[in-house]
Motif scaffolding. Structure first.
Motif, PDB file in Angstrom:
ATOM      1  N   VAL A  63       0.830  -1.197   0.000  1.00 45.48           N
ATOM      2  CA  VAL A  63       0.000   0.000   0.000  1.00 45.48           C
ATOM      3  C   VAL A  63       0.866   1.248   0.000  1.00 45.48           C
ATOM      4  N   ARG A  64       0.449   2.226  -0.786  1.00 44.05           N
ATOM      5  CA  ARG A  64       1.080   3.557  -0.773  1.00 44.05           C
ATOM      6  C   ARG A  64      -0.032   4.561  -0.483  1.00 44.05           C
ATOM      7  N   ILE A  65       0.157   5.340   0.590  1.00 39.18           N
ATOM      8  CA  ILE A  65      -0.829   6.345   1.012  1.00 39.18           C
ATOM      9  C   ILE A  65      -0.228   7.729   0.806  1.00 39.18           C
ATOM     10  N   SER A  66      -0.964   8.612   0.144  1.00 41.28           N
ATOM     11  CA  SER A  66      -0.585  10.021   0.024  1.00 41.28           C
ATOM     12  C   SER A  66      -1.570  10.816   0.872  1.00 41.28           C
ATOM     13  N   LEU A  67      -1.038  11.737   1.688  1.00 41.40           N
ATOM     14  CA  LEU A  67      -1.919  12.484   2.578  1.00 41.40           C
ATOM     15  C   LEU A  67      -1.373  13.871   2.872  1.00 41.40           C
ATOM     16  N   GLU A  68      -2.229  14.683   3.454  1.00 40.14           N
ATOM     17  CA  GLU A  68      -1.869  16.024   3.895  1.00 40.14           C
ATOM     18  C   GLU A  68      -2.064  16.086   5.401  1.00 40.14           C
ATOM     19  N   LEU A  69      -1.172  16.788   6.087  1.00 41.83           N
ATOM     20  CA  LEU A  69      -1.234  16.897   7.543  1.00 41.83           C
ATOM     21  C   LEU A  69      -1.300  18.347   7.973  1.00 41.83           C
ATOM     22  N   GLY A  70      -1.765  18.541   9.188  1.00 40.92           N
ATOM     23  CA  GLY A  70      -1.732  19.863   9.789  1.00 40.92           C
ATOM     24  C   GLY A  70      -0.345  20.143  10.329  1.00 40.92           C
ATOM     25  N   TYR A  71       0.007  21.414  10.404  1.00 34.66           N
ATOM     26  CA  TYR A  71       1.300  21.818  10.932  1.00 34.66           C
ATOM     27  C   TYR A  71       1.077  22.837  12.024  1.00 34.66           C
ATOM     28  N   PRO A  72       1.677  22.716  13.143  1.00 38.90           N
ATOM     29  CA  PRO A  72       2.645  21.695  13.540  1.00 38.90           C
ATOM     30  C   PRO A  72       1.947  20.438  14.038  1.00 38.90           C
ATOM     31  N   CYS A  73       2.576  19.302  13.809  1.00 31.54           N
ATOM     32  CA  CYS A  73       2.099  18.029  14.352  1.00 31.54           C
ATOM     33  C   CYS A  73       3.271  17.063  14.398  1.00 31.54           C
ATOM     34  N   ASP A  74       3.079  15.964  15.058  1.00 33.69           N
ATOM     35  CA  ASP A  74       4.087  14.910  15.113  1.00 33.69           C
ATOM     36  C   ASP A  74       3.969  14.109  13.821  1.00 33.69           C
ATOM     37  N   ILE A  75       4.744  14.474  12.817  1.00 34.88           N
ATOM     38  CA  ILE A  75       4.632  13.854  11.497  1.00 34.88           C
ATOM     39  C   ILE A  75       4.955  12.362  11.573  1.00 34.88           C
ATOM     40  N   GLY A  76       6.027  12.013  12.259  1.00 29.61           N
ATOM     41  CA  GLY A  76       6.399  10.605  12.397  1.00 29.61           C
ATOM     42  C   GLY A  76       5.334   9.802  13.124  1.00 29.61           C
TER      43      GLY A  76
END
Length: 123
Positions: A63-76
């Motif tokens: 599986v390959r997931i592409s996503l957008e995250l809020g900043y700042p956040c714990d990306i890892g």
């Protein structure tokens, strides 16, 4: 009594890659919507929903997931949560092993995305 055909000889169930991709994308949404430690969600308003592509071979799904995250956040931490949730949900719903979940963060959105001019600020 008629001759009975063994279970393995009656056929098989095939689950299309696109179906597994939908399961994976929904699982990624679930993982991102779960607020860690009562904090804000990892997905800000206006972010595109996660998108998944899947390759299924011999009962396993990569599986390959592409996503957008809020900043700042714990990306890892967010990516790890997505990997775990996608693996668990695909196995539970499709019965497939998931040896690989690659997560690609496409964009970071500032939680305070509105500027004085009313435009969205994307990092």
């Amino acid at each position: 009594m008629a001759d009975r055909v063994e279970a393995g000889g009656r056929g098989e169930t095939r689950i299309a890659d696109r179906v597994v991709a939908k399961i994976a994308a929904q699982a990624a949404r679930e993982a991102l919507d779960a607020a860690p430690d009562g904090g804000p969600s990892g997905v800000p308003d206006g972010a595109a929903p996660p998108h998944a592509t899947v390759t299924v071979q011999r009962g396993s799904a990569r599986v390959r997931i592409s996503l957008e995250l809020g900043y700042p956040c714990d990306i890892g931490g967010a990516c790890g949560a997505v990997r775990r949730q996608v693996s668990q949900r695909v196995k539970a719903l499709a019965g497939m092993e998931v040896p690989e979940v690659a997560v690609q963060v496409e964009r970071l959105h500032a939680f305070e995305a509105r500027t004085a001019q009313g435009r969205e600020r994307v990092l």
